[in-house]
Design a protein around this motif. Structure first.
Motif, short mmCIF file in Angstrom:
data_model
loop_
_atom_site.label_atom_id
_atom_site.label_comp_id
_atom_site.label_asym_id
_atom_site.label_seq_id
_atom_site.Cartn_x
_atom_site.Cartn_y
_atom_site.Cartn_z
N ASP A 470 0.87 -1.18 0.00
CA ASP A 470 0.00 0.00 0.00
C ASP A 470 0.90 1.23 0.00
N LYS A 472 0.25 4.35 0.05
CA LYS A 472 -0.15 5.46 0.90
C LYS A 472 0.10 5.15 2.37
N GLN A 473 -0.23 3.95 2.79
CA GLN A 473 0.00 3.57 4.19
C GLN A 473 1.40 3.03 4.42
#
Length: 489
Positions: A470, A472-473
């Protein structure tokens, strides 16, 4: 037996009521009218069907759309969705895709092998010598794989007449019309109707890919002239839509060869290998069903299979391994595979890294210390270049993997146990790199073999495993087999 063109005339100008269209596809009234015309022209009703049968009948039109979707290998929905409409908007041949015509030795083939042709007029877009060369090479596509011969003669004595016309025109017993620039590029008649071929003068014809390539279109139309129907196999010459590809590296698809040889047989001295005048073996930008190769194709579902590179290209996903490539198209059921050199003839060996800049329609391919920029299968001028022109230190000898992050507009390039970030807008490496892969992508214990950005996630391939990250995370969210994209377990 009546030709497809006569069948189109008999159908007339009907007014079809199309099935309900999902609002999310945002189909306009103009799109609907285009689809109606397309289905009438290329998916006509069988001869003898009453005209009123299809008026206002959604079920009948849904059936027509399903026919078209199935023919093109699209998802069969019976609805005029965006993928279907996009296919309808592509330039194509004017011969219908369905009908009662079949490859029959007695009715739809020429009774002799020595045929003659005449060029009635010349397009002003090209030099006459270039037109003659394109036509001659288009005939050679078929004479190379059959006992047929084609000789240019005067118009009065020719079997087959070739002409450039615009708008409404008449040939044999049929009134025909071209639709202006784009859309229908050309059409030809089957042997029982004289075999003539017409090219739309409203197109811009060219000997290269700066316009519509005359050689590619002529070779397709001459397939009809000799008795072939359209093929539903994408990548064949007889597929209905025009696919720009390097005419100098063209090679006839195995399906085309099998079908034409069913009608006329193989050449007298058939050795299954075909060469051009310079004795360079011709290569195809599309994949034959069983492409010849010097090494066996890897087992796609081998649990230990790893990939050398993964990238997107015009909505497809490409997987590279050794000298082979697989192509996944979300709108097609079948996975295509073949040697990478069939698509990029200059790249004889394996691709080691690849990534696409979708907004520029450019795919970058890396191999050793060189990299190429290509649009579809056309290598761009000025390439290959050395990877060090991107800003890599001399210690970097090759790129293992690459991906373009659509969110940050940065390209991540992996080599050994390090990776770099390249700013595509500034055309320069970002400061602070290289960084250790394990520092920013903990959990990967070895080097990254291939990488892909897909639906907001990074996919990092290492050996037979792929790690979903991920972006973004900044954390991994799953691990699967590298070949899980193909339904392998």
């Amino acid at each position: 037996m009546q030709s497809f063109f006569l069948r189109v005339v008999l159908c007339g100008a009907l007014s079809f009521a199309l099935p309900i269209i999902p609002e999310t596809d945002q189909i306009t009234k103009g799109d609907t009218q285009l689809a109606e015309k397309y289905l009438h022209n290329y998916y006509p009703e069988p001869e003898g069907t009453p005209v009123l049968r299809s008026k206002g009948n959604n079920n009948e039109m849904a059936d027509k759309i399903r026919q078209m979707q199935e023919f093109f290998g699209l998802k069969v929905t019976g609805q005029l969705d965006s993928p279907t409409l996009n296919e309808m908007k592509k330039p194509r041949c004017g011969v219908p895709d369905i009908g009662e015509f079949r490859a029959a030795r007695t009715l739809n083939r020429w009774p002799r092998n020595d045929l003659t042709y005449s060029i009635q007029n010349y397009t002003p877009d090209m030099e006459p010598a270039d037109v003659e060369d394109a036509i001659e090479r288009a005939w050679k596509v078929w004479s190379d794989v059959t006992p047929l011969t084609f000789t240019k003669v005067s118009p009065d004595s020719a079997d087959i007449l070739i002409s450039f016309v615009a708008g409404y025109h008449r040939s044999n017993r049929f009134d025909r019309a071209f639709d202006g620039y784009g859309g229908e590029l050309a059409h030809a008649f089957f042997p029982s109707f004289g075999g003539d071929a017409h090219f739309d003068e409203d197109e811009y014809w060219a000997k290269d890919l700066k316009g519509t390539n005359l050689f590619l279109v002529a070779a397709h139309e001459f397939g009809h002239t000799l008795g072939l129907q359209h093929s539903s196999i994408w990548g064949t010459l007889m597929f209905p839509t025009y696919v720009p590809s390097n005419p100098q590296t063209f090679r006839l698809h195995e399906d085309d060869i099998n079908r034409i040889q069913y009608l006329y047989g193989p050449p007298e001295n058939d050795n299954d290998v075909y060469f051009n005048d310079d004795d360079d073996q011709l290569e195809s930008p599309q994949f034959p069903t069983n492409s010849p190769a010097e090494e066996p194709s890897p087992d796609l579902c081998d649990p230990h299979l790893s990939f050398d590179a993964v990238a997107t290209l015009r909505g497809e996903t490409l997987f590279f391994k050794d000298s082979f490539m697989w192509r996944i198209n979300p709108q097609r059921r079948n996975i295509e595979k073949g040697p990478t050199s069939d698509f990029w003839p200059v790249l004889k060996g394996g691709i080691e890294a690849a990534y696409e800049l979708e907004d520029k329609d450019i795919l970058f391919l890396f191999k050793g210390q060189r990299y190429w920029a290509t649009r579809a299968n056309i290598i761009q001028p000025g390439y290959p270049k050395n990877i060090h022109t991107l800003g890599f230190p001399n210690s970097v000898k090759k790129i293992d993997a690459a991906l373009f992050d659509k969110d940050t507009k940065r390209t991540l390039l992996f080599s050994g146990d390090e990776y770099w970030s390249y700013d595509e807008a500034q055309n320069s490496m970002e400061n602070g790199y290289p960084r250790k892969i394990t520092s920013d992508f903990p959990g990967i214990s070895s080097t990254v073999d291939a990488a892909l950005h897909h639906n907001g996630h990074f996919y990092l391939f290492s050996g037979s495993k792929q790690y979903k990250f991920d972006s973004k995370q900044k954390r991994f969210t799953g691990i699967k087999k590298s070949n899980s994209w193909f339904g392998c377990r």
